[in-house]
Design an enzyme around this catalytic site. Structure first.
Site, PDB file in Angstrom:
ATOM      1  N   SER A   1      46.509  42.839  46.764  1.00 22.57           N
ATOM      2  CA  SER A   1      47.437  41.681  46.906  1.00 22.57           C
ATOM      3  C   SER A   1      48.661  42.134  47.595  1.00 22.57           C
ATOM      4  O   SER A   1      49.364  41.245  48.072  1.00 22.57           O
ATOM      5  CB  SER A   1      47.811  41.041  45.444  1.00 22.57           C
ATOM      6  OG  SER A   1      46.443  40.484  45.020  1.00 22.57           O
TER       7      SER A   1
ATOM      8  N   CYS B   1      48.010  33.767  44.484  1.00 23.80           N
ATOM      9  CA  CYS B   1      46.848  33.099  44.467  1.00 23.80           C
ATOM     10  C   CYS B   1      45.978  33.421  45.662  1.00 23.80           C
ATOM     11  O   CYS B   1      46.382  33.296  46.672  1.00 23.80           O
ATOM     12  CB  CYS B   1      47.488  31.361  44.747  1.00 23.80           C
ATOM     13  SG  CYS B   1      45.873  30.450  45.149  1.00 23.80           S
TER      14      CYS B   1
ATOM     15  N   HIS C   1      45.494  27.357  40.684  1.00 20.08           N
ATOM     16  CA  HIS C   1      47.134  27.237  40.613  1.00 20.08           C
ATOM     17  C   HIS C   1      47.704  25.896  40.923  1.00 20.08           C
ATOM     18  O   HIS C   1      48.601  25.726  41.087  1.00 20.08           O
ATOM     19  CB  HIS C   1      47.679  28.235  41.569  1.00 20.08           C
ATOM     20  CG  HIS C   1      47.535  29.658  41.078  1.00 20.08           C
ATOM     21  ND1 HIS C   1      46.474  30.567  41.598  1.00 20.08           N
ATOM     22  CD2 HIS C   1      48.343  30.334  40.416  1.00 20.08           C
ATOM     23  CE1 HIS C   1      46.752  31.612  41.031  1.00 20.08           C
ATOM     24  NE2 HIS C   1      47.668  31.661  40.213  1.00 20.08           N
TER      25      HIS C   1
END
Lengths: 369, 582
Positions: free
Chosen positions: B320, B376, B363
């Site tokens: 991420s 997300c 989310h």
């Protein structure tokens, strides 16, 4: 077909064997020397030897082509060839790759060419043609001829390749002598060169100055520049009468000698084959030079006479320098010893020169023409 | 035109005489040297009275940015001798006996091999035995049986006070190997010389080494020195002060203890490396003194690879942490704005495949800043697809992904950001949209070194300059400007700040400085997922960037983010401390 074939063999038959045989012997000595200098099969010796033999094959082709085409054809194109050389040297100067701080290599595909080697042929052709057309018997003819020829030498000097430019200078000077320049002019040139020596000293690079100082007295810097000279002298000296035998030289095997397969090839040879070997080497060289001049004396073409003598002066200078340097009686220049040192460009150029010489010889045999 | 031929022929004959005369001179010269050889040096060598001694130069020392020593020299003693003397009958055996008696068991075969390895010429010195202390040397030399042809010489040896803490940075200096010797230009090194291997010792070898001295001496028939013929003094190597901060490095190493992984910290504007920590590590002290083949193989065969510098040669999927780059690229290419929203239901349907978000429940509606904050996945799947693989790769390359950073110690890995052609070549498969989806959350074929991740985040921290990391030699490579607009950059930075303020990386912000950054979890085919955190501080006016990668550390948020937080906090506290002292 048959007819053409027989002509070709006739051309081969007209090769001057008295000139070629010593050259072939010297080439074989060279193979043995680079093999040993590289450390034989265990080191890079076999690699050097195979490469040198391959270069020898190329050189043989060049030799035959020059012989068959004949010096007259080359002389006809002497001016354009020389102009081409000047162009090439200029290109090398601008884009050439740096090898040990001097730009003297040109990469053409896989081949690496040293134009200054091939250029010696072009210079000899130019001198032969130009000096016979405009004999240097007047000041104007002498100066213009020397300046035109000197341009190539200057370009080589700028590379900077001091060794080769000395060869060029000597070839020009010998060319002037042979083509009949009056003695007072020649004396004048000598005086001018001597007078300009102190000026030239300032243009030398530090390592070049060192080489000369060391030549005068090797113990100035025995661990630095003088080291090579001392070690080479030890190699030559320790050869004695009989030599230590093939592959038995210690100085070169133990990395005493810098670049034993190129610059100091003679030292390797003389350590392993002793005084008998070196005397044989000198004998072969003197046979070769004697014969080259002989060919010049026999032929009727004045240009050919100048050509072969100028060619001989080049090979002679490099031989003298290569051997003298190994003995420590001449300064180190890095010029290859003809036939002996490892290196393709030099071998090919010398083969071309010999091809021209034997093609001159051919014309002396054809009395019926 | 007059006929030149008569004069040419006269002069050609003259020239021939000149050539023959010169050959005669050479002949006489050769006779002189080869038969009469009377040259002084030839005579000395011939009489075995010339000796050459190499005097090693003192190697330059290495310090951290505050002057703490990282590599220093200590004086020890070597016992030297000449092959000429050593190869005499019985000498090797005698020496071996004396050495064994004084606690250096070395059999004659080994001793001969040692001499042979360094052999260069009969009269150049070789090292018989090395690394003696002063009492050891004195004890040995005082033995009446100790051969008088051997003698002690004081030499330096390297020690590394910080040892395994910085061994990946420093490398070590040891005896030159056969293959290294062959690669060096003739005459620069000889067997027995020491050379830097790896790290700073390797990269800055020329600077550190100085110049080896040499002495030529004349000896008498029994090997005793008569006089010095020539002496060239050794020149000391240059000292080097690195950008590394040993304190911060120690902190990082402590935090990483027990894990496998790496921590990197850079100055965000210059690329100066303050921390380059890898775990597990190895002690470079024994290596510089020489280890046995068995000790060496223990190091190299260790399954945890302690000699691999994970900070520069370990490659990991950035996970991420890569999302910040995807976000910036999409903004720059006008594919999204800060207001563009996507709905995250917890999964994303692409054809027949379902890509899940890490948060199963989803989310809800997310925009760029909140997508970064909560990391997300579904948001970035869609943004990545919109951007397309080619533009994604192009932006990656712009930030230095997939290329060596130009760091000044060897061993850097390139990582991987290869695209369509690469996949076709490697797997004989075409590129699927699913591959693009994987790339957009930093997985798939993407691989980066911790140093590359740090460099990428330095560009976010400094507002768009790609720096070249370095340990020594400031300003060697000035930063390169990579195009961006300040608004887009600020949007991404807001997202990164929110990650720490109220998102997945909150633990990084609990050490007294404002940190902005991004957590990451990268899939590991061999076990538990790797945990990552990349961030910078202070968030308002960034000065330092730090990255932590913990192998098999599972979630970036719990393991990696506190490490980065503490390292950044230390660096900034150090700055304020330094400025507080007048």
């Amino acid at each position: 077909m048959d007819d053409r074939k027989s002509v070709f063999f006739e051309e081969l038959g007209s090769i001057d064997w008295l000139c070629l045989v010593p050259a072939l012997c010297l080439f074989c000595i060279g193979i043995v020397t680079v093999y040993s200098a590289g450390g034989g099969v265990a080191g890079r010796g076999a690699f050097f030897a195979v490469r040198q033999i391959l270069w020898g094959l190329i050189a043989a082709c060049v030799f035959v082509s020059f012989h068959v085409i004949g010096y007259r054809w080359f002389l006809n194109f002497a001016y354009p060839i020389y102009a081409g050389l000047l162009g090439l040297l200029f290109i090398v100067l601008v884009v050439g790759l740096t090898v040990k701080g001097s730009q003297s290599w040109l990469y053409l595909g896989p081949a690496r060419l040293q134009p200054s080697e091939i250029g010696k042929i072009a210079l000899a052709l130019f001198l032969a043609k130009h000096l016979c057309r405009y004999p240097p018997v007047t000041v104007t003819a002498l100066i213009s001829g020397a300046l035109l020829a000197g341009m190539s030498g200057l370009l080589v000097l700028l590379q900077p390749d001091m060794g080769s430019s000395l060869v060029y200078a000597l070839m020009i000077f010998v060319g002037l002598i042979i083509s009949g320049a009056p003695k007072r002019f020649l004396a004048g040139i000598c005086a001018a060169v001597l007078a300009s020596l102190p000026v030239g000293w300032h243009f030398l690079k530090e390592y070049q100055k060192m080489r000369i100082l060391v030549f005068v007295d090797p113990s100035v810097d025995p661990l630095g520049a003088g080291y090579n000279v001392i070690q080479s002298r030890i190699a030559v000296g320790s050869g004695g009468l009989w030599g230590k035998g093939f592959m038995q030289g210690l100085q070169s095997k133990l990395r005493f000698l810098p670049e034993p397969h190129t610059d100091f090839a003679f030292s390797v040879f003389s350590e392993e084959f002793g005084f008998l070997g070196t005397a044989l080497l000198l004998l072969l060289f003197s046979l070769l030079f004697w014969r080259i001049v002989d060919v010049g004396l026999r032929c009727k073409d004045a240009r050919a006479k100048v050509l072969v003598v100028v060619l001989s002066s080049w090979i002679w200078f490099q031989m003298t320098e290569g051997i003298g340097m190994s003995m420590g009686v001449l300064p180190v220049t890095g010029l290859p010893l003809p036939f002996i040192s490892y290196g393709g460009s030099s071998l090919v150029a010398i083969s071309a020169a010999l091809g021209l010489v034997t093609s001159v010889y051919r014309t002396t045999r054809k009395n019926y023409e | 035109m007059p006929d030149l031929r008569p004069v040419i022929e006269i002069r050609a004959r003259f020239w021939r005489i000149v050539m023959m005369a010169s050959i005669l001179f050479l002949f006489i010269g050769l006779y002189f040297f080869q038969i009469l050889h009377s040259d002084r040096y030839v005579k000395l060598a011939w009489d075995n009275r010339l000796r050459l001694v190499r005097i090693p130069s003192s190697r330059g020392e290495i310090f951290d940015r505050n002057g703490s020593p990282l590599a220093v020299n200590v004086t020890t003693f070597d016992i030297l001798g000449y092959p000429l003397d050593l190869e005499r009958d019985g000498m090797i055996e005698r020496l071996s006996l004396v050495l064994s008696k004084h606690g250096f068991p070395i059999d004659p075969e080994n001793l001969s091999a040692t001499v042979k390895r360094q052999y260069w010429a009969p009269y150049r010195v070789v090292r018989v035995i090395t690394n003696l202390t002063l009492p050891q040397m004195a004890d040995l030399v005082a033995d009446p049986n100790f051969p008088s042809q051997c003698f002690p010489m004081a030499v330096w040896r390297r020690t590394y006070p910080a040892g395994s803490l910085v061994s990946n940075v420093i490398g070590y200096a040891g005896e030159i190997s056969e293959s290294e010797l062959r690669q060096k230009p003739e005459g620069d090194y000889v067997g027995g010389d020491r050379i830097g291997k790896g790290g700073i010792e390797g990269s800055y070898e020329d600077l550190l080494r100085g110049r080896v001295g040499e002495e030529a001496i004349e000896v008498d028939a029994r090997g005793r020195r008569i006089r010095s013929l020539d002496y060239r003094a050794p020149v000391r190597g240059k000292n080097i002060r690195l950008t590394l901060d040993l304190g911060a490095q120690r902190l990082a190493a402590d935090l990483l203890r027990g894990f496998r992984g790496a921590v990197v910290a850079l100055d965000a504007y210059t690329g100066a490396v303050l921390v380059l920590c890898t775990s597990p590590s190895y002690d470079n002290n024994p290596l510089s003194w020489g280890v046995s083949a068995r000790e060496w193989s223990v190091l190299t065969d260790d399954p945890t690879h302690p000699m691999m510098d994970r900070a520069i040669s370990g490659v990991y999927p950035p996970g991420s942490t890569f999302k910040a780059l995807v976000a910036l690229a999409a903004l720059q290419e006008n594919e999204v704005t800060g207001a563009t929203s996507y709905y995250c239901s917890g999964e994303y349907q692409l054809g027949t495949r379902t890509f899940k978000c890490w948060k199963r429940g989803g989310h809800g509606t997310v925009r760029l800043v909140s997508a970064l904050q909560d990391s997300c996945d579904v948001y970035f799947y869609q943004v990545g697809l919109k951007l397309g693989i080619n533009r994604l790769i192009e932006w990656g390359r712009r930030f230095g992904v997939g290329a060596r950073t130009g760091f000044d110690i060897p061993g850097e890995a390139e990582g991987n950001i290869a695209g369509i052609e690469w996949k076709k070549e490697r797997f004989k498969e075409s590129w699927y949209r699913g591959d693009t989806v994987n790339y957009s959350i930093g997985q798939g074929f993407l691989l980066m070194t911790p140093l590359q991740i740090a460099r990428m985040y330095a560009a976010f921290a400094n507002g768009g300059l790609l720096v070249t990391p370095y340990l020594f030699g400031e300003g060697r490579n000035p930063p390169v400007h990579i195009a961006h607009s300040p608004e887009n950059m600020n949007l991404v930075r807001k997202g990164l700040l929110d990650v720490v303020r109220q998102g997945t990386g909150w633990r990084a912000g609990t050490y007294g400085v404002t940190v902005a950054g991004k957590t990451g979890t990268s899939q590991n085919a061999h076990g538990n997922d790797h945990a990552l955190f990349a961030g910078y501080a202070p968030a308002e006016r960034p000065r330092y960037v730090a990255v932590a990668v913990v192998e098999a550390g599972e979630h970036g948020s719990s393991v990696a983010s506190p490490i980065v937080g503490q390292v950044l906090s230390y660096l900034i506290a150090r700055d304020t401390r330094d400025t507080a002292v007048p």
